[in-house]
Write an enzyme that holds these catalytic residues in place. Structure first.
Site, PDB file in Angstrom:
ATOM      1  N   GLU A 100      33.364  34.090  40.285  1.00 27.85           N
ATOM      2  CA  GLU A 100      33.311  34.745  41.595  1.00 27.85           C
ATOM      3  C   GLU A 100      32.207  34.061  42.404  1.00 27.85           C
ATOM      4  OE1 GLU A 100      34.577  39.414  40.858  1.00 27.85           O
ATOM      5  OE2 GLU A 100      32.522  38.856  40.465  1.00 27.85           O
ATOM      6  N   ASN A 130      34.060  43.712  38.650  1.00 27.39           N
ATOM      7  CA  ASN A 130      33.373  44.867  38.085  1.00 27.39           C
ATOM      8  C   ASN A 130      33.561  46.126  38.924  1.00 27.39           C
ATOM      9  OD1 ASN A 130      32.516  43.766  35.714  1.00 27.39           O
ATOM     10  ND2 ASN A 130      30.585  43.013  36.562  1.00 27.39           N
TER      11      ASN A 130
END
Ligand code: NAI
Length: 524
Positions: free
Chosen positions: A163, A201
């Protein structure tokens, strides 16, 4: 996604400084050295530096043994990694710093502040933080535009996803350079805006949260719920076995941190069950016990399965209404010799009528509620499956007043199509349907908040968590109306804000446009 190979990527001749030689830093160093960079690997602890070099050597030896590289290549990679005690001593030689030190804002700020005046002005300061704000890490620096998140997944050598996280000040060309670099290093890179949990997440939270909720309601045991999610959902692991693998301390800490960072949004609320496990020291595999027992010789409990009721299977059924993705189940029944009469939708729910039993694909209402609303006692609800043409398992729940004979008829019907049936208590949205709906909802909300493009969010979930499908693509395949309907029913059922529908999902329900696919950036 990762199409723009080359471009602004860090050139192979440019050196990289990795600070922190723990689980992540050593893997990142190996990835960078494998892409031909000279890598300085630094850690405050000499022991950590030594252990990292040993682990890297072992990993390379393993690669040679498995035929993934020649001994010469392995030794060239090893030679490109130099352990250094003081990162400041080599800072002037590097074009990229990746820090993977302790997860503490102040410590990370101090490190970057000490390196910033020493690195060349065009160097990039990247952080592997998994929970801190990139904006906050960069804020005290003279050049916050050179700071970016480069979030690898564990283990960095094997997990494909990176990411690339931009804070408020991050220059677009800096993020782009890191994206291109990650691609050159063999990774799949997605762009994310710095928000709690970034993409993976955050969007993954319901995978654990819904299972914990259903467990807390006593709908079934862990092994049973895991089996449904794995076999009917196609996920590589069920939520409980995955939490045991991650470790409850880590998983609970991530949930709690995303929850508090979103100002205690109910959608991210942690579970008391998991908190108890943490307090008990039952952290999962690493402590020998979590939801499951990992002691030598311990038996994994079997998933509950309904007894054979094949002799109760009806020879003909009526399918009433529009079945959408459940149509493949009707075809499967027909292929198994059941005569299926199709009837148009009526005032009742979409259902299969098998003798007196109504088998209703879940729309978020419990079987007992449906029985009450339609004045028909013998109602059974059916959980979703990723692919009805192939699913080996399905979950069913019966209304409180459903007769035993009618229940056996529903079980027998699915068994006749070769599907193992898992009985659940009558919980709203069962397990797979509410999990998939909440994942799609969370992904849609992440799109709405501009955290990533629809495609990047789906890509992140496939490669950061190994989901079989991106949550938006899954929502699309299921039908936005089904997802929204299910969430609305859950919200009604629990009276909780947790199940509020993302405004973006509702917008798609009304405008009929796809959630994902087509041009990058599409989605609204
Ligand atoms: P770790 O505890 O295995 O390693 C951290 C290392 O940093 C230790 O060797 C420690 O001695 C060293 N260190 C601490 N302060 C330092 C300093 N000021 N200067 C130099 N070295 C210092 O931790 P891990 O798991 O490798 O995590 C590192 C970072 O990566 C954290 O920010 C974490 O949030 C992030 N992360 C961790 C993932 C995981 O699954 N473990 C996944 C993705 C990101």
């Amino acid at each position: 996604m990762q199409e723009r190979e080359g471009g602004a990527a860090l050139a192979p001749g440019h050196a990289v400084l990795v600070v922190g030689a723990g689980a992540m830093g050593r893997g990142i160093a190996l990835v960078a050295a494998s892409a031909d960079h000279l890598v300085f690997l630094s850690d405050v602890s000499e022991e950590a530096r030594r252990r990292a070099l040993t682990a890297i050597a072992e990993e390379l030896d393993g690669g040679v043994r498995k035929g993934r590289m020649s001994a010469e290549e392995a030794s060239a990679i090893r030679d490109r990694i130099r352990a250094v005690a003081e990162p400041q001593s080599v800072a002037s030689q590097v074009h990229l710093v990746i820090e993977a030190i302790v997860e503490d804002l102040e410590v990370k700020r101090v490190l970057f502040a000490s390196l910033e005046p020493l690195v060349p002005p065009q160097a990039i300061l990247a952080t592997n933080t998994s929970s801190l704000s990139i904006t906050a890490i960069a804020a005290p620096l003279a050049r916050p535009e050179r700071v970016v998140g480069m979030h690898f997944f564990n283990p960095p050598t094997r997990m494909k996803l990176v990411e690339v996280v931009s804070g408020l000040a991050t220059a677009p060309e800096v993020a782009q350079a890191i994206r291109d670099t990650a691609v050159r290093w063999g990774k799949i890179a997605v762009m994310a805006r710095s928000t709690p949990g970034f993409i993976v997440n955050r969007v993954a939270r319901p995978f654990y949260a819904e299972a914990l909720r259903v467990l807390a309601e006593g709908a079934a045991d862990c092994a049973t719920l895991d089996a449904i999610v794995r076999e009917a959902g196609g996920f590589p692991m069920g939520p409980f076995e995955l939490m045991d693998l991650i470790g409850h301390d880590v998983n609970f800490a991530v949930t709690s941190s995303v929850w508090s960072a979103y100002f205690y949004d109910k959608r991210f609320q942690p579970s008391l069950i998991q908190q108890e496990l943490v307090w008990a020291g039952r952290l999962g595999r690493k402590s020998g016990r979590g939801f499951y027992d990992y002691a030598a010789g311990a038996q994994r409990p079997a998933a509950a399965e309904a007894p054979s009721c094949l002799d109760r299977a009806p020879s003909a059924v009526a399918a009433v209404g529009e079945f959408g993705p459940f149509s493949a189940l009707l075809e499967r029944l027909a292929a198994a010799g059941v005569v299926v009469h199709r009837r148009p939708a009526d005032a009742g729910p979409v259902r299969i009528e098998a003798a007196n039993t109504w088998i209703v694909p879940t729309d978020g209402r419990t079987a007992t509620r449906l029985a009450h609303e339609y004045g028909h006692a013998d109602v059974v609800v059916l959980d979703w499956a990723r692919d009805w043409a192939q699913t080996p398992r399905a979950a069913l729940a019966r209304a409180d007043g459903c007769a035993q004979d009618s229940w056996a008829c529903a079980l027998g019907l699915l068994q006749r199509a070769g599907i193992a049936v898992t009985p659940l208590d009558d919980v709203a949205g069962l397990i797979l349907a509410r999990t998939v709906a909440m994942l799609a909802n969370e992904a849609a909300d992440a799109v709405l908040a501009g955290i990533g493009t629809p495609r990047d969010i789906d890509t992140a979930m496939r490669y950061g968590t190994n989901y079989p499908l991106g949550p938006l693509a899954w929502g699309e395949a299921t039908g936005v109306a089904r997802i929204v309907g299910l969430l609305d029913r859950l919200a009604e059922h629990y009276g909780e804000d947790r199940y509020r529908v993302s405004p973006l999902l509702r917008r798609h329900l009304w405008n009929g446009r796809p959630l994902v696919g087509g041009d990058e950036g599409e989605g609204k």
